[in-house]
Design a protein around this motif. Sequence first.
Motif, PDB file in Angstrom:
ATOM      1  N   ILE A 169       0.900  -1.237  -0.127  1.00 10.01           N
ATOM      2  CA  ILE A 169       0.023  -0.155   0.063  1.00 10.01           C
ATOM      3  C   ILE A 169       0.839   1.367  -0.089  1.00 10.01           C
ATOM      4  CG2 ILE A 169      -1.815   1.353   1.268  1.00 10.01           C
ATOM      5  CD1 ILE A 169      -2.818  -1.129   2.603  1.00 10.01           C
ATOM      6  N   MET A 174       0.491   4.400   2.858  1.00  9.63           N
ATOM      7  CA  MET A 174      -0.277   3.844   4.068  1.00  9.63           C
ATOM      8  C   MET A 174      -0.003   4.803   5.470  1.00  9.63           C
ATOM      9  SD  MET A 174      -0.442   0.376   5.798  1.00  9.63           S
ATOM     10  CE  MET A 174      -1.628  -0.444   6.920  1.00  9.63           C
ATOM     11  N   ARG A 192      -5.411   0.817  -6.782  1.00 13.24           N
ATOM     12  CA  ARG A 192      -4.201   1.252  -7.685  1.00 13.24           C
ATOM     13  C   ARG A 192      -4.586   1.414  -9.306  1.00 13.24           C
ATOM     14  NH1 ARG A 192      -1.368  -4.475  -6.745  1.00 13.24           N
ATOM     15  NH2 ARG A 192      -3.589  -5.073  -7.260  1.00 13.24           N
TER      16      ARG A 192
END
Length: 239
Positions: free
Chosen positions: A34, A37, A117
């Motif tokens: 990620i 994050m 994404r």
Amino acid sequence: MRKLLALRLVPADMSFERKTSVLIEAFGPHLSTIKEMTRSHRDWVHDCLINPHYLNVSLPLELVLRTIGTELESMATFPRFATDWRWFKALSGQNRRFNETLLDAAGRNTLSFIDYRRTFPERPSAENAPLEAAFAAIHQLALDWQAAVEGGDQLRRDQLTNRIGRQIGEIARLLATADHELAAAIHELGAIWALPAPAIADVNGMKLFNGVFGRESVYVSFTRPRSEDGKAPSGDSNG
């Protein structure tokens, strides 16, 4: 599904700290994919995997708009997914329909909410409806599965485990018509879920599903519409 996998990885009688370390080890490679994050892996595990109420935190846009009715109108969202090409002079009275337009836009963009994404071309809401229904179904199965675990009903749990596996397969089938990469990731999830006893290494080693995280939080702002005489019906002008 990560919540359910977590429940299969750690027994209820395991200590809180041990659960935390086991789940960080299992899901750490997922979380490491990620970008930007904002929570630590430890906090994410506590909030999403150990928190017993996590699966209850689901507020579909349709429910929000149905609840507020005509009291409030959608003004903006983030992410921005709604386009409205209507002529501005037509946006009066019953023709305003901002909430309906937003809901239709969400339905056209279902695929783009699955994997943060990537974005996908819009599809007609009716074409995405089976996928929306499949996700709603697996969420309900997840709630039922967790309840069976908490109630110690092993037979019910085993039945739901099989039903969840079939539902994962249905989601993969529906996604295959739109994107083979996403479908492959869900197939990998299904393979791990089908194991008699998934282990830390099985979850840790996932290569396709590990980076799939949805756009789980959508921010919506609303405004209180004014009456034909230009006055707000009641309360504040903004909500």
